[in-house]
Scaffold this active site. Sequence first.
Site, PDB file in Angstrom:
ATOM      1  N   GLU A 230      -1.663  -1.093  -3.785  1.00  0.00           N
ATOM      2  CA  GLU A 230      -3.011  -0.167  -3.315  1.00  0.00           C
ATOM      3  C   GLU A 230      -2.732   1.133  -3.568  1.00  0.00           C
ATOM      4  OE1 GLU A 230      -5.558   0.781   0.477  1.00  0.00           O
ATOM      5  OE2 GLU A 230      -4.460  -1.355   0.249  1.00  0.00           O
TER       6      GLU A 230
ATOM      7  N   GLU B  41     -10.093  -6.269   5.705  1.00  0.00           N
ATOM      8  CA  GLU B  41      -8.793  -5.854   6.217  1.00  0.00           C
ATOM      9  C   GLU B  41      -8.993  -5.547   7.570  1.00  0.00           C
ATOM     10  OE1 GLU B  41      -5.752  -2.350   5.334  1.00  0.00           O
ATOM     11  OE2 GLU B  41      -7.652  -2.079   4.453  1.00  0.00           O
TER      12      GLU B  41
ATOM     13  N   GLU C  26     -10.583   3.362  -1.215  1.00  0.00           N
ATOM     14  CA  GLU C  26     -11.015   3.676  -0.036  1.00  0.00           C
ATOM     15  C   GLU C  26     -11.424   5.264   0.191  1.00  0.00           C
ATOM     16  OE1 GLU C  26      -7.550   4.582   3.073  1.00  0.00           O
ATOM     17  OE2 GLU C  26      -6.935   2.900   1.848  1.00  0.00           O
TER      18      GLU C  26
ATOM     19  N   HIS D  40     -12.104  -1.435   2.644  1.00  0.00           N
ATOM     20  CA  HIS D  40     -10.882  -0.782   3.540  1.00  0.00           C
ATOM     21  C   HIS D  40     -11.417  -0.859   4.904  1.00  0.00           C
ATOM     22  CE1 HIS D  40      -9.627   2.755   5.629  1.00  0.00           C
ATOM     23  NE2 HIS D  40      -8.531   2.316   5.400  1.00  0.00           N
TER      24      HIS D  40
ATOM     25  N   ASP E 212       0.753  -1.250  -0.201  1.00  0.00           N
ATOM     26  CA  ASP E 212       0.044   0.130  -0.154  1.00  0.00           C
ATOM     27  C   ASP E 212       0.823   1.318   0.065  1.00  0.00           C
ATOM     28  OD1 ASP E 212      -1.924   2.045   0.452  1.00  0.00           O
ATOM     29  OD2 ASP E 212      -2.607   1.334   2.362  1.00  0.00           O
TER      30      ASP E 212
END
Length: 364
Positions: A226, A322, A252, A302, A200
Site C-alpha cells: 500500500e 480494514e 485512501e 480504507h 503499508d
Amino acid sequence: MIRHVIREVRADLIASPVQTGFQDATRKVETVGMCVIRVNTDQGLTGIGVTYHEVGGEAIKEMIERYYGPKLIGRDPFETEEIWEELFHYARGVGRKGLSFCALSAVDIALWDLKGKIMDLPLYRLLGGNKKKVPVYASGGWTSYDDDALVAEALEMVRRGYKMIKLKVGVEGGRNIRRDAQRCRKVREAIGPDIGFMVDANNAFHSGDAVRLANEIREYDILFFEEPVFADDIPGLRRFRQGTDIPLGTGEHEYTRYGARDLILGEAVDYLQMDVTRCGGITEMLKVVALSQAWNLAFAPHAMEHIHMHLVSAAANGAFLERLFLFENITAMVFKDAPVPEEGILTIPDKPGLGLELNSEFLR
C-alpha cells in the site's frame, strides 16, 4: 411513505490522545478523532454521518454547521444527487479536496443513513447487497515498534481470529530498506504461511526504492503493498507496479470519481482503497465503485469499516474491510454495540440505515 423534511444539522468533535506516540513512515500520530454529524427530520428520525479529524476538525465542524447545514434545512433526504451537486459547486473554488470534502462526505453519509431508516432497510440492502458477512483484516504494526512489539501485535491479531493482517514499512522514514525486509521476515515466520500479509508504506519511498523493497519481500507472499510512494505521484505508482508482481493498493488520499479515474487510467492501482468519509460520501463512492468494476479492479476501502461494510457487501468486486486497531477504543465510545469482527468476519446488523446507534451520553 411519510415524507421527511430536514429540520436540524449539528456536528460534534470527538478526539482521543494517543498515549504511546505511534509513528508510521512519514508522521507521528498524536490524536485520533472523528467529526460526528446528526441530521434530524421533522418526523423524529436522525441520520448519522462521520469523518476523521486528526487535524482540522474545527474547520470541518464549521463547514458543516455554518455553510452546508443551512442548505439542507427544508430539504428531502432523498435528494442526495441534487444536494451533492449543489454543495460540491458551492465550495468548488476552495473545496474540491481536503477538509471541506470531509465535511461534504459526512453530510452525504448522514443522508443515506436517513434514507435507510425511512425505508426501514439496512443500507447494504438499499444499495442492492445481500451479503451479511464481510471479511475484515487487522491493521497496525507501526514503524515506531521495535521488532518484538511488531511481532507481538501481529500474533495478537492472529490470536483474535484475523486471517489477514497489515503492518507498516518505511522505518527511519523509508531510509532503511534492509531493516524493513528483516521486519517482514520476522512477521512472516511468526504468523506462518496461511495468514494474509499486507504492508503499508504511507507514502515513504521513491519508486525505485519501493520496487527494491517489494522485490526483497516478495518471498513472504505479500497480498498487496500500500502507498509505496507519495499518493499524488501517479507516474511513480505506475513505475512501482511495472517493477514488481506484488499488487498495488492505493487511493485512501484521493477524492471524487475523478481521482479514481486518474489512478485507473494511470495504471497505478490494483486494490482501490478510496474512503467514503473523504472522497464524497456514498453518493460519490457508488460512482467510484462502478469505475473500479469497469476496469475489473478490487475494491478494498480504507478503514471506517462500520460505514464501508455496506458498500463492500453491495459491490461485486468488494474484497474486504480494514479495521484499524488505533481506532478501536474511540469507535467503542462513539457508538453503542458497533459490530466487532469474529474470526476475521464482520456481520452487518439488520438495522435500518447504517445500523449504528450513537452513544449520546458519551457525546454529551
